[in-house]
Motif scaffolding. Sequence first.
Motif, PDB file in Angstrom:
ATOM      1  N   VAL A 182       0.879  -1.165   0.000  1.00 36.57           N
ATOM      2  CA  VAL A 182       0.000   0.000   0.000  1.00 36.57           C
ATOM      3  C   VAL A 182       0.915   1.214   0.000  1.00 36.57           C
ATOM      4  CG1 VAL A 182      -1.741   1.319   1.281  1.00 36.57           C
ATOM      5  CG2 VAL A 182      -1.782  -1.191   1.355  1.00 36.57           C
ATOM      6  N   HIS A 183       0.689   2.125  -0.944  1.00 33.04           N
ATOM      7  CA  HIS A 183       1.413   3.393  -0.983  1.00 33.04           C
ATOM      8  C   HIS A 183       0.393   4.507  -0.834  1.00 33.04           C
ATOM      9  CE1 HIS A 183       4.884   1.626  -3.630  1.00 33.04           C
ATOM     10  NE2 HIS A 183       4.951   1.234  -2.371  1.00 33.04           N
ATOM     11  N   VAL A 184       0.634   5.395   0.112  1.00 30.80           N
ATOM     12  CA  VAL A 184      -0.199   6.588   0.244  1.00 30.80           C
ATOM     13  C   VAL A 184       0.590   7.724  -0.391  1.00 30.80           C
ATOM     14  CG1 VAL A 184      -1.335   8.187   1.825  1.00 30.80           C
ATOM     15  CG2 VAL A 184      -1.316   5.725   2.343  1.00 30.80           C
ATOM     16  N   TRP A 185       0.041   8.246  -1.481  1.00 31.43           N
ATOM     17  CA  TRP A 185       0.671   9.322  -2.234  1.00 31.43           C
ATOM     18  C   TRP A 185       0.079  10.661  -1.809  1.00 31.43           C
ATOM     19  CZ3 TRP A 185       4.514   8.755  -5.929  1.00 31.43           C
ATOM     20  CH2 TRP A 185       4.794   7.454  -6.339  1.00 31.43           C
ATOM     21  N   LYS A 186       0.962  11.623  -1.555  1.00 33.68           N
ATOM     22  CA  LYS A 186       0.542  12.969  -1.170  1.00 33.68           C
ATOM     23  C   LYS A 186       0.860  13.923  -2.324  1.00 33.68           C
ATOM     24  CE  LYS A 186       1.148  16.391   2.489  1.00 33.68           C
ATOM     25  NZ  LYS A 186       1.823  16.684   3.764  1.00 33.68           N
ATOM     26  N   LYS A 187      -0.124  14.726  -2.705  1.00 32.69           N
ATOM     27  CA  LYS A 187       0.111  15.717  -3.741  1.00 32.69           C
ATOM     28  C   LYS A 187       0.670  16.960  -3.066  1.00 32.69           C
ATOM     29  CE  LYS A 187      -1.838  17.621  -7.894  1.00 32.69           C
ATOM     30  NZ  LYS A 187      -3.013  17.724  -8.757  1.00 32.69           N
ATOM     31  N   THR A 188       1.940  17.235  -3.308  1.00 39.33           N
ATOM     32  CA  THR A 188       2.629  18.359  -2.664  1.00 39.33           C
ATOM     33  C   THR A 188       2.933  19.434  -3.704  1.00 39.33           C
ATOM     34  OG1 THR A 188       4.910  17.643  -3.074  1.00 39.33           O
ATOM     35  CG2 THR A 188       3.776  16.632  -1.186  1.00 39.33           C
ATOM     36  N   PRO A 189       3.336  20.611  -3.267  1.00 41.34           N
ATOM     37  CA  PRO A 189       3.751  21.642  -4.225  1.00 41.34           C
ATOM     38  C   PRO A 189       4.930  21.188  -5.103  1.00 41.34           C
ATOM     39  CG  PRO A 189       3.394  22.614  -2.058  1.00 41.34           C
ATOM     40  CD  PRO A 189       3.304  21.129  -1.889  1.00 41.34           C
ATOM     41  N   ASP A 190       5.708  20.213  -4.604  1.00 40.70           N
ATOM     42  CA  ASP A 190       6.847  19.681  -5.356  1.00 40.70           C
ATOM     43  C   ASP A 190       6.482  18.453  -6.183  1.00 40.70           C
ATOM     44  OD1 ASP A 190       8.537  21.626  -4.254  1.00 40.70           O
ATOM     45  OD2 ASP A 190       8.927  20.369  -2.499  1.00 40.70           O
ATOM     46  N   GLY A 191       5.202  18.100  -6.220  1.00 43.93           N
ATOM     47  CA  GLY A 191       4.776  16.934  -6.994  1.00 43.93           C
ATOM     48  C   GLY A 191       4.273  15.815  -6.085  1.00 43.93           C
ATOM     49  N   TRP A 192       4.000  14.674  -6.681  1.00 44.70           N
ATOM     50  CA  TRP A 192       3.490  13.513  -5.948  1.00 44.70           C
ATOM     51  C   TRP A 192       4.617  12.833  -5.199  1.00 44.70           C
ATOM     52  CZ3 TRP A 192      -1.526  12.146  -5.455  1.00 44.70           C
ATOM     53  CH2 TRP A 192      -2.444  12.751  -6.316  1.00 44.70           C
ATOM     54  N   ILE A 237       5.363   9.839  -1.853  1.00 47.15           N
ATOM     55  CA  ILE A 237       4.817   8.806  -0.976  1.00 47.15           C
ATOM     56  C   ILE A 237       5.076   9.199   0.468  1.00 47.15           C
ATOM     57  CG2 ILE A 237       4.958   6.389  -0.259  1.00 47.15           C
ATOM     58  CD1 ILE A 237       5.757   5.698  -3.107  1.00 47.15           C
ATOM     59  N   SER A 238       4.011   9.229   1.265  1.00 46.12           N
ATOM     60  CA  SER A 238       4.150   9.580   2.685  1.00 46.12           C
ATOM     61  C   SER A 238       4.035   8.350   3.599  1.00 46.12           C
ATOM     62  CB  SER A 238       3.091  10.615   3.091  1.00 46.12           C
ATOM     63  OG  SER A 238       1.795  10.088   2.918  1.00 46.12           O
ATOM     64  N   ARG A 239       3.376   7.308   3.123  1.00 50.03           N
ATOM     65  CA  ARG A 239       3.232   6.082   3.917  1.00 50.03           C
ATOM     66  C   ARG A 239       3.349   4.875   2.992  1.00 50.03           C
ATOM     67  NH1 ARG A 239       3.713   9.805   6.625  1.00 50.03           N
ATOM     68  NH2 ARG A 239       2.477  10.539   8.381  1.00 50.03           N
ATOM     69  N   VAL A 240       4.038   3.859   3.488  1.00 46.61           N
ATOM     70  CA  VAL A 240       4.160   2.593   2.784  1.00 46.61           C
ATOM     71  C   VAL A 240       3.813   1.485   3.769  1.00 46.61           C
ATOM     72  CG1 VAL A 240       5.762   0.980   1.648  1.00 46.61           C
ATOM     73  CG2 VAL A 240       6.024   3.440   1.283  1.00 46.61           C
ATOM     74  N   ILE A 241       3.042   0.534   3.299  1.00 45.36           N
ATOM     75  CA  ILE A 241       2.808  -0.697   4.059  1.00 45.36           C
ATOM     76  C   ILE A 241       3.191  -1.830   3.116  1.00 45.36           C
ATOM     77  CG2 ILE A 241       1.164  -2.142   5.299  1.00 45.36           C
ATOM     78  CD1 ILE A 241      -0.543   0.417   5.695  1.00 45.36           C
ATOM     79  N   SER A 242       4.152  -2.620   3.532  1.00 42.59           N
ATOM     80  CA  SER A 242       4.639  -3.739   2.731  1.00 42.59           C
ATOM     81  C   SER A 242       4.457  -4.998   3.559  1.00 42.59           C
ATOM     82  CB  SER A 242       6.117  -3.519   2.400  1.00 42.59           C
ATOM     83  OG  SER A 242       6.600  -4.549   1.581  1.00 42.59           O
TER      84      SER A 242
END
Length: 160
Positions: free
Chosen positions: A140-150, A152-157
Amino acid sequence: MKKTFIIQLFSIIFCCSVWTTAFSQSKSYTPVSKELYDTIMEKDSLLFGASNSGNIDQLKTFFTEDLEFFHDADGLANYQKTVDNFSRVAKNYSYTRRVLVPGSVEVYPIKDYGAVQTGIHQFCRLENGSLINCGAFKFVHVWKKTPDGWKISRVISYGH
């Protein structure tokens, strides 16, 4: 009377098996937003292109500084530990390649934040141009849309 009971019993069993089969089939995935799906899949490809080539400087730009990487076997890692782990793999296991399992990835928007990506990927050994000894794992990857682009803020492996 016994014959009627047996026919009714078989009818009930038949109906139950049809109902179970119909509802146990997983529904096919259709992206909520094709544009979002394509964007995340492109970022995923760039992220693991950097990983597979050992380009750690490029790879680390895909993570937020407050990254939390949860791994069922290794526990919780922050941004720096994650970068260090990728660096170690690039240095000692440069033959490792990550490959997505076709049809396994799903992407959903997260309101006012970004997106969540789930799927199954394989990590394989590249030997003489062929991928061998593959292990399949869920992520599971949680992608955050930031001013610098997309990013990943959280990973569950998991599933190791």
